[in-house]
Design a protein around this motif. Structure first.
Motif, mmCIF file in Angstrom:
data_model
loop_
_atom_site.group_PDB
_atom_site.id
_atom_site.type_symbol
_atom_site.label_atom_id
_atom_site.label_comp_id
_atom_site.label_asym_id
_atom_site.label_seq_id
_atom_site.Cartn_x
_atom_site.Cartn_y
_atom_site.Cartn_z
ATOM 1 N N GLY A 18 0.785 -1.231 0.000
ATOM 2 C CA GLY A 18 0.000 0.000 0.000
ATOM 3 C C GLY A 18 0.808 1.268 0.000
ATOM 4 O O GLY A 18 0.251 2.345 0.190
ATOM 5 N N THR A 19 2.128 1.203 -0.185
ATOM 6 C CA THR A 19 2.904 2.437 -0.265
ATOM 7 C C THR A 19 2.495 3.208 -1.512
ATOM 8 O O THR A 19 2.071 2.634 -2.514
ATOM 9 C CB THR A 19 4.422 2.142 -0.319
ATOM 10 N N VAL A 20 2.626 4.526 -1.405
ATOM 11 C CA VAL A 20 2.180 5.395 -2.492
ATOM 12 C C VAL A 20 3.313 6.348 -2.862
ATOM 13 O O VAL A 20 3.926 6.956 -1.980
ATOM 14 C CB VAL A 20 0.943 6.220 -2.050
ATOM 15 N N PRO A 21 3.610 6.497 -4.147
ATOM 16 C CA PRO A 21 4.625 7.478 -4.532
ATOM 17 C C PRO A 21 4.180 8.894 -4.160
ATOM 18 O O PRO A 21 3.016 9.252 -4.325
ATOM 19 C CB PRO A 21 4.719 7.315 -6.061
ATOM 20 N N VAL A 22 5.098 9.681 -3.631
ATOM 21 C CA VAL A 22 4.808 11.087 -3.345
ATOM 22 C C VAL A 22 5.094 11.884 -4.605
ATOM 23 O O VAL A 22 6.249 11.961 -5.055
ATOM 24 C CB VAL A 22 5.664 11.594 -2.170
ATOM 25 N N ASP A 23 4.036 12.449 -5.198
ATOM 26 C CA ASP A 23 4.214 13.195 -6.444
ATOM 27 C C ASP A 23 3.668 14.611 -6.295
ATOM 28 O O ASP A 23 3.189 15.015 -5.240
ATOM 29 C CB ASP A 23 3.563 12.451 -7.610
ATOM 30 N N GLU A 24 3.751 15.372 -7.382
ATOM 31 C CA GLU A 24 3.340 16.778 -7.348
ATOM 32 C C GLU A 24 1.862 16.936 -6.995
ATOM 33 O O GLU A 24 1.477 17.872 -6.297
ATOM 34 C CB GLU A 24 3.621 17.438 -8.707
ATOM 35 N N SER A 25 1.016 16.018 -7.456
ATOM 36 C CA SER A 25 -0.411 16.148 -7.169
ATOM 37 C C SER A 25 -0.682 15.995 -5.673
ATOM 38 O O SER A 25 -1.556 16.662 -5.116
ATOM 39 C CB SER A 25 -1.208 15.115 -7.968
ATOM 40 N N MET A 26 0.077 15.133 -5.015
ATOM 41 C CA MET A 26 -0.085 14.976 -3.573
ATOM 42 C C MET A 26 0.353 16.241 -2.843
ATOM 43 O O MET A 26 -0.320 16.714 -1.918
ATOM 44 C CB MET A 26 0.736 13.781 -3.082
ATOM 45 N N ILE A 27 1.466 16.803 -3.268
ATOM 46 C CA ILE A 27 1.978 18.026 -2.638
ATOM 47 C C ILE A 27 1.013 19.182 -2.829
ATOM 48 O O ILE A 27 0.776 19.989 -1.925
ATOM 49 C CB ILE A 27 3.378 18.347 -3.199
ATOM 50 N N ASP A 28 0.415 19.262 -4.006
ATOM 51 C CA ASP A 28 -0.539 20.351 -4.270
ATOM 52 C C ASP A 28 -1.751 20.286 -3.352
ATOM 53 O O ASP A 28 -2.419 21.298 -3.125
ATOM 54 C CB ASP A 28 -1.001 20.293 -5.728
ATOM 55 N N ALA A 29 -2.053 19.119 -2.802
ATOM 56 C CA ALA A 29 -3.227 18.948 -1.943
ATOM 57 C C ALA A 29 -2.940 19.253 -0.475
ATOM 58 O O ALA A 29 -3.850 19.248 0.348
ATOM 59 C CB ALA A 29 -3.764 17.529 -2.071
#
Length: 525
Positions: A18-29
């Protein structure tokens, strides 16, 4: 809580467990970024103080970046420092939750780097707005670990600079666990899904320069889950700061803080030769962690008796009241002297960045500011704002034989203060702030910069640095003798010949020590 409940964590494709890559869309949220000042015992040992409760600051969400994004050392600055940290990402709304409930509101955990430029630390009076919120100053990632699948009490945090391991600690070394941080923050603000909490850095953070690459990794040895290495290359900025705002400025204290310790700053050549030479007799060198532990382990009364054996009968600061009881404070003295008010002198010395404000604004971590106010209680020598500033600077305590204004507010600060009385008037009624870092008189005794101060409910003692090690060792030996004597009296032995010990009892005591302190109920007859 399942990670899928966290809308921020649901961006991107899930990986192993269940690990999730940290990407720009996550940071924007991300809504807000909160950071803890001091949370690891190893870092507290470097700083020379252990806070009673966690304290926080905020970083701009725009400072967030993903792994591989470069960070700019701003033009004109020298002291960009890294701090490898574990970041918590909130999964479900938390408001006034208890520590028992708090972890259920965490969605995931990732690696972070709480970067800061110490050249701008002075500019915002401890809020860290500019020093910590530059673009790219909060990289996180590269993967988010599900909170439900890891053990928060057994996470490992490691940092490398140019592939050299420089930080290596675990959450077993936390002063405050993650649940306490989340619960504490939720008492006054709503923590929302996606909010990020930086949980503090262990010992080992230091300055980085253009061309360096910093990597941070968080892993859970029990589950085998890892964030992977968060990579941040350092580049050099070329655009100067506008002349209409604060300009980069570094004090010796800022450099020591940026490098983690005076020794590290000296080794790196960051301190001037003059400053470096002065550390040969520096109070920070005299008051080592080992010496501090010894002094903390013995009663103040025992230290007083030991000083008296060395002919020092007038080394107590008398007649003062503590704002905090039940605490023992140990630190090195910085000094400030007030002279009696004279209107023309107050006009020239009382306003602006006067000696009082200079002393407060330059006190270092682990130091105790001692004020000479001639025992005059008819005006304040300390108030809540300056007390807070000393606390933010990391001072161990403030001692004044004068009055305190805003006593209730000063008493509510984390930093302990010792004072002769409360008074609502400002300095100018009775005092002129005159000079700093010189020999003063306080509470009936003489205090010099660098003297070691020990204070608790029994009183305040001044120890000459040259005698400190010997006094501490002798006091510890006396404590052992007292322990032995107490046990013998408890078992019914008479005091005569035992307190103080005659030759027979001294022989019994030596046998007790040789046995590891386990032989009790001896009889020398």
């Amino acid at each position: 809580m399942a990670l899928e409940q966290n809308p921020v964590a649901n961006t991107g494709e899930q990986g192993a467990a269940g690990t999730v890559p940290v990407d720009e869309s996550m940071i924007d949220a991300v809504g807000k970024v909160l950071a803890v000042h001091l949370s690891y015992a190893s870092r507290a040992a470097q700083r020379g103080r252990t806070p009673e409760h966690p304290s926080y600051f905020m970083k701009a969400a725009s400072s967030l970046s993903v792994s591989g994004t470069g960070v700019e050392r701003p033009a004109g600055t020298e002291a960009l420092a890294f701090e490898g940290e574990i970041a918590l990402v909130i999964g479900t709304t938390a408001r006034r939750v208890s520590p028992d409930q708090a972890w259920a509101h965490v969605g995931g955990v990732t690696a972070s780097n709480d970067l800061g430029v110490y050249d701008m630390k002075y500019a915002d009076k401890g809020s860290n707005v500019r020093s910590k919120s530059g673009d790219g100053f909060t990289p996180i990632g590269p993967a988010l670990l599900p909170a439900a699948s890891i053990d928060p009490s057994n996470l490992r945090i490691r940092t490398w600079v140019n592939d050299e391991l420089v930080q290596d600690d675990t959450t077993a070394g936390l002063i405050f666990d993650f649940a306490r941080m989340v619960a504490d923050l939720s008492q006054l603000m709503t923590l929302e899904p996606g909010d990020v909490i930086l949980t503090g850095t262990p010992a080992g953070s230091s300055v980085i320069v253009p061309g360096d690459t910093v990597e941070v990794e968080v892993d859970d040895p029990a589950s085998g889950l890892s964030t992977g290495r968060l990579s941040t290359p350092v580049t050099q900025g070329t655009t100067a700061m506008g002349s209409f705002g604060n300009q980069p400025r570094l004090s010796e204290t800022d450099l020591i803080d940026a490098y983690g310790s005076r020794e590290a700053a000296s080794t790196a050549g960051a301190l001037s030769p003059a400053a470096d030479d002065s550390t040969e007799q520096s109070p920070a060198v005299v008051l080592t962690d080992e010496l501090k532990a010894k002094l903390n382990a013995v009663a103040t009364a025992t230290i007083s008796a030991t000083l008296r054996k060395h002919g020092l009968n007038n080394v107590s600061i008398d007649g003062l009241h503590p704002t905090k009881t039940g605490r023992k404070v140990i630190g090195t003295a910085r000094t400030l002297r007030f002279v009696p008010n004279r209107e023309d002198l107050f006009k020239s010395h009382g306003g602006g960045f006067n000696a009082q404000k200079r002393a407060i604004d330059s006190v270092n971590e682990g130091e105790i500011l001692v004020m000479e106010a001639r025992g005059e209680k008819g005006s304040g020598t300390l108030g809540d704002i300056l007390g807070l500033r000393a606390q933010v600077r990391g001072a161990a305590a403030i001692i004044t034989d004068g009055g305190v204004r805003d006593l209730t507010a000063v008493s509510e600060l984390e930093i302990p203060a010792y004072y002769s009385g409360a008074h609502p008037a400002v300095l100018g009624r009775k005092h002129v702030p005159w000079d700093t870092d010189l020999t003063i008189a306080c509470g009936g005794t003489t205090v010099q910069p660098g003297d070691i101060i020990v204070a608790d409910d029994d009183g305040i003692l001044v120890i000459p640095p040259a005698l400190a090690e010997q006094v501490a060792d002798e006091a510890m030996e006396q404590e052992r003798k007292d322990e032995f004597t107490f046990e013998q009296v408890r078992q019914g032995h008479q005091v005569e010949g035992l307190f103080p010990m005659n030759a027979a009892w001294k022989s019994m005591y030596d046998a007790w020590i040789a046995s590891g302190g386990s032989t009790v109920g001896l009889d020398p007859k």
